[in-house]
Write an enzyme that holds these catalytic residues in place. Structure first.
Site, PDB file in Angstrom:
ATOM      1  N   LYS A 129      -2.265   4.851   9.813  1.00  0.00           N
ATOM      2  CA  LYS A 129      -2.437   4.658   8.369  1.00  0.00           C
ATOM      3  C   LYS A 129      -3.640   3.761   8.169  1.00  0.00           C
ATOM      4  O   LYS A 129      -4.024   3.010   9.068  1.00  0.00           O
ATOM      5  CB  LYS A 129      -1.192   3.989   7.783  1.00  0.00           C
ATOM      6  CG  LYS A 129      -1.044   4.122   6.282  1.00  0.00           C
ATOM      7  CD  LYS A 129      -0.367   5.414   5.885  1.00  0.00           C
ATOM      8  CE  LYS A 129      -0.389   5.631   4.402  1.00  0.00           C
ATOM      9  NZ  LYS A 129       0.399   6.813   3.998  1.00  0.00           N
ATOM     10  N   ASP A 169      -3.645   9.112   0.217  1.00  0.00           N
ATOM     11  CA  ASP A 169      -2.419   8.399  -0.153  1.00  0.00           C
ATOM     12  C   ASP A 169      -2.692   7.835  -1.547  1.00  0.00           C
ATOM     13  O   ASP A 169      -3.557   8.369  -2.256  1.00  0.00           O
ATOM     14  CB  ASP A 169      -2.107   7.284   0.876  1.00  0.00           C
ATOM     15  CG  ASP A 169      -0.715   6.667   0.690  1.00  0.00           C
ATOM     16  OD1 ASP A 169       0.278   7.348   0.971  1.00  0.00           O
ATOM     17  OD2 ASP A 169      -0.614   5.511   0.239  1.00  0.00           O
TER      18      ASP A 169
HETATM   19  P1  NDP Z   1      -0.954   8.509  -6.500  1.00  0.00           P
HETATM   20  O1  NDP Z   1      -1.985   7.459  -6.482  1.00  0.00           O
HETATM   21  O2  NDP Z   1      -1.338   9.913  -6.802  1.00  0.00           O
HETATM   22  O3  NDP Z   1       0.197   8.123  -7.558  1.00  0.00           O
HETATM   23  C1  NDP Z   1       0.894   6.926  -7.468  1.00  0.00           C
HETATM   24  C2  NDP Z   1       1.770   6.787  -8.700  1.00  0.00           C
HETATM   25  O4  NDP Z   1       2.593   5.626  -8.552  1.00  0.00           O
HETATM   26  C3  NDP Z   1       0.972   6.573  -9.974  1.00  0.00           C
HETATM   27  O5  NDP Z   1       1.698   7.070 -11.059  1.00  0.00           O
HETATM   28  C4  NDP Z   1       0.867   5.052 -10.023  1.00  0.00           C
HETATM   29  O6  NDP Z   1       0.637   4.536 -11.313  1.00  0.00           O
HETATM   30  C5  NDP Z   1       2.234   4.651  -9.517  1.00  0.00           C
HETATM   31  N1  NDP Z   1       2.149   3.339  -8.871  1.00  0.00           N
HETATM   32  C6  NDP Z   1       1.407   2.993  -7.781  1.00  0.00           C
HETATM   33  N2  NDP Z   1       1.557   1.703  -7.503  1.00  0.00           N
HETATM   34  C7  NDP Z   1       2.410   1.217  -8.422  1.00  0.00           C
HETATM   35  C8  NDP Z   1       2.969  -0.044  -8.665  1.00  0.00           C
HETATM   36  N3  NDP Z   1       2.680  -1.086  -7.886  1.00  0.00           N
HETATM   37  N4  NDP Z   1       3.838  -0.162  -9.705  1.00  0.00           N
HETATM   38  C9  NDP Z   1       4.137   0.914 -10.499  1.00  0.00           C
HETATM   39  N5  NDP Z   1       3.638   2.118 -10.306  1.00  0.00           N
HETATM   40  C10 NDP Z   1       2.792   2.268  -9.307  1.00  0.00           C
HETATM   41  O7  NDP Z   1      -0.199   8.408  -5.096  1.00  0.00           O
HETATM   42  P2  NDP Z   1       0.755   9.467  -4.379  1.00  0.00           P
HETATM   43  O8  NDP Z   1       1.516  10.236  -5.399  1.00  0.00           O
HETATM   44  O9  NDP Z   1      -0.058  10.192  -3.389  1.00  0.00           O
HETATM   45  O10 NDP Z   1       1.725   8.497  -3.562  1.00  0.00           O
HETATM   46  C11 NDP Z   1       2.929   7.971  -4.129  1.00  0.00           C
HETATM   47  C12 NDP Z   1       3.826   7.496  -3.002  1.00  0.00           C
HETATM   48  O11 NDP Z   1       4.132   8.598  -2.136  1.00  0.00           O
HETATM   49  C13 NDP Z   1       3.262   6.414  -2.091  1.00  0.00           C
HETATM   50  O12 NDP Z   1       4.308   5.582  -1.658  1.00  0.00           O
HETATM   51  C14 NDP Z   1       2.723   7.205  -0.928  1.00  0.00           C
HETATM   52  O13 NDP Z   1       2.626   6.411   0.249  1.00  0.00           O
HETATM   53  C15 NDP Z   1       3.800   8.263  -0.803  1.00  0.00           C
HETATM   54  N6  NDP Z   1       3.404   9.455  -0.070  1.00  0.00           N
HETATM   55  C16 NDP Z   1       2.332  10.206  -0.466  1.00  0.00           C
HETATM   56  C17 NDP Z   1       2.002  11.355   0.232  1.00  0.00           C
HETATM   57  C18 NDP Z   1       0.916  12.250  -0.232  1.00  0.00           C
HETATM   58  O14 NDP Z   1       0.793  13.350   0.357  1.00  0.00           O
HETATM   59  N7  NDP Z   1       0.137  11.923  -1.248  1.00  0.00           N
HETATM   60  C19 NDP Z   1       2.725  11.735   1.456  1.00  0.00           C
HETATM   61  C20 NDP Z   1       3.900  10.934   1.723  1.00  0.00           C
HETATM   62  C21 NDP Z   1       4.178   9.817   1.009  1.00  0.00           C
HETATM   63  P3  NDP Z   1      -0.865   4.160 -11.764  1.00  0.00           P
HETATM   64  O15 NDP Z   1      -1.555   5.457 -11.962  1.00  0.00           O
HETATM   65  O16 NDP Z   1      -0.678   3.367 -13.001  1.00  0.00           O
HETATM   66  O17 NDP Z   1      -1.422   3.349 -10.627  1.00  0.00           O
END
Ligand code: NDP
Length: 457
Positions: A129, A169
């Protein structure tokens, strides 16, 4: 007795992990959960103790400076990282996260989880990572490009399609992967299609990769519901987040006849009692992916919707109080605490599957497990993303691209397989329905066998 030996040995390893890096709390949390599951394995295989001692220590931790120039001409400096945690079963594989909260503890927890997740997919991928404490929010395309290029100017020497294959991510989507791939190609002077995954279609990306984590999560949850003779049809679903994982989880819930009623971002959350339908999801996708706006705008656009602003703690301020059958936390780590878990249980939740990595605190997981709610840890339920990255690597090696239907069918089969593997492993150790235990043990056994075979390296 034998049992105490295993517990003592595991406790000693955990104490050493904490003593070595006392401030890395997220990493401790992830290690503790895995080690607790391994006690019966160590009883059966005392020779694996030395494997456990090594598996908690990253093979390599790269930490570097990322200088770049903003639109005003000022020099900015961020911190970049890559954790190459375990390469026993394949090249290191895991995403890059760009978020101000990024530090060594968060990346070590994510890389550690990734080892077992990747093992569970059945594909030959090690765990890694990386990322930076860069905040892409509010930055121009030019600034994001210059940051990505500077980041890659250091990272390129550490990665390669047979060595370490990063992906996206939080904060790293198709745009960022494109800029990084371009700089890698220039520095390496080679078109190494398989060096990054989550690429655009025109230069080696796989169909279904953008959808894969969210779709895979719902396929996994579908299998969990099936163990109770239930399905998504007519089922109310709470989703948090509105990024990549949340959007495609929502889409797949709709495909399967479910009713998603919530989504969120870091500014707050929306409640749509009648359900987020296709039109509303399209609006959210355009808002988040193109206009890069806040979820509060959704409540201004549609009737019958409420918006609640986020409080400082917990991140989604009341979302988990909505009465639903299935919960899919898809935002970030530790976004669902013990009190919120109790609210979900009081509302007779049937199943919860983690879309994000470690979104449930240990207290929340305990509440779900004690109340008999089906609980899937992210390392099993969100593995569809990395599994499809593995399929992207296969296509790059073959210099072929599979159709949407082919990739989706392979993803579905992999998720069914992960579910059954975790379920059956738990059953074998008389822990039926304990997906945390099943996933940790099934993921670990493959790693342990490979590490044992390689000798002390
Ligand atoms: P994105 O950046 O596309 O989306 C993240 C979402 O979560 C946004 O809506 C964001 O809001 C919100 N968010 C992030 N940090 C916070 C916080 N501290 N408090 C509240 N809301 C928050 O990321 P992903 O969808 O790709 O990833 C989401 C999760 O899934 C992570 O934990 C990631 O590690 C996990 N994941 C992702 C994979 C992938 O293929 N993308 C694979 C496996 C796991 P805002 O826009 O306001 O920041």
């Amino acid at each position: 007795c034998k049992n105490m030996d295993a517990i003592d040995a595991i406790d000693a390893i955990y104490d050493k992990v904490v003593a070595r890096d006392p401030n890395q709390t997220e990493f401790h949390q992830a290690v503790k959960e895995v080690l607790e599951s391994l006690e019966p394995v160590i009883e059966e295989h005392p020779e694996y103790i030395s494997i456990v001692e090594r598996v908690v220590e990253p093979e390599r931790l790269i930490h570097f400076r990322v200088p770049w120039v903003d639109d005003a001409g000022a020099v900015q400096v961020n911190r970049g990282f890559r954790i190459q945690f375990n390469g026993a079963i394949g090249p290191y594989k895991g995403g890059l996260r760009f978020h101000p909260s990024v530090n060594a503890s968060i990346l070590k927890f994510l890389a550690f989880e990734q080892i077992f997740k990747n093992s569970l997919t059945g594909l030959p991928m090690g765990g890694g990572k990386g990322g930076a404490d860069f905040n892409p929010k509010g930055k121009s395309d030019g600034e994001v490009m210059r940051f990505c290029q500077s980041f890659m100017m250091e990272l390129w020497r550490h990665i390669g399609q047979d060595c370490d294959v990063p992906a996206g991510d939080i904060g790293v989507g198709g745009r960022e992967i494109g800029y990084m791939f371009g700089m890698y190609k220039r520095l390496q002077n080679e078109f190494q299609g398989g060096v990054l995954t989550g690429k655009g279609r025109s230069y080696g990306g796989s169909l279904i990769r953008p959808e894969a984590t969210g779709y895979g999560l719902v396929y996994f949850a579908r299998e969990m519901l099936a163990t109770k003779g239930k399905s998504f049809e007519g089922t109310k679903v709470a989703i948090s987040g509105s990024g990549n994982v949340a959007q495609f989880a929502c889409e797949k819930v709709l495909h399967l006849g479910g009713i998603p009623v919530t989504m969120s971002d870091s500014s707050g959350w929306i409640h749509v009692p009648a359900g987020i339908d296709r039109e509303k999801l399209d609006y959210i996708m355009d808002l988040k992916n193109n206009r890069r706006g806040r979820i509060s705008e959704f409540a201004e656009k549609f009737d019958g919707v409420t918006f609640t602003a986020a409080g400082p703690e917990p991140t989604v301020n009341g979302l988990w109080g909505v009465n639903v059958d299935v919960a899919l936390p898809c935002a970030t780590q530790n976004e669902l605490n013990g009190e919120e878990a109790k609210m979900l249980v009081a509302n007779e939740l049937i199943a919860i599957a983690e879309g994000a990595n470690m979104p449930c605190t240990p207290e929340a997981v305990e509440v779900f497990q004690e109340s008999g709610v089906l609980f899937a840890p992210g390392k099993a339920s969100n593995a569809g993303g990395v599994a499809t990255s593995g399929l992207e690597m296969s296509q790059n090696s073959l210099r072929m691209s599979w159709t949407r239907e082919e990739v989706d069918a392979k993803l579905d089969a992999i998720m069914v397989n992960i579910h059954n593997n975790a379920y059956e492993t738990a059953k074998k150790y008389n822990r039926e329905g304990d997906y945390v235990f099943g996933a940790n043990v099934a993921g670990f056994l493959k790693i342990a066998e490979a590490m044992q075979a390689h000798g002390v390296v």
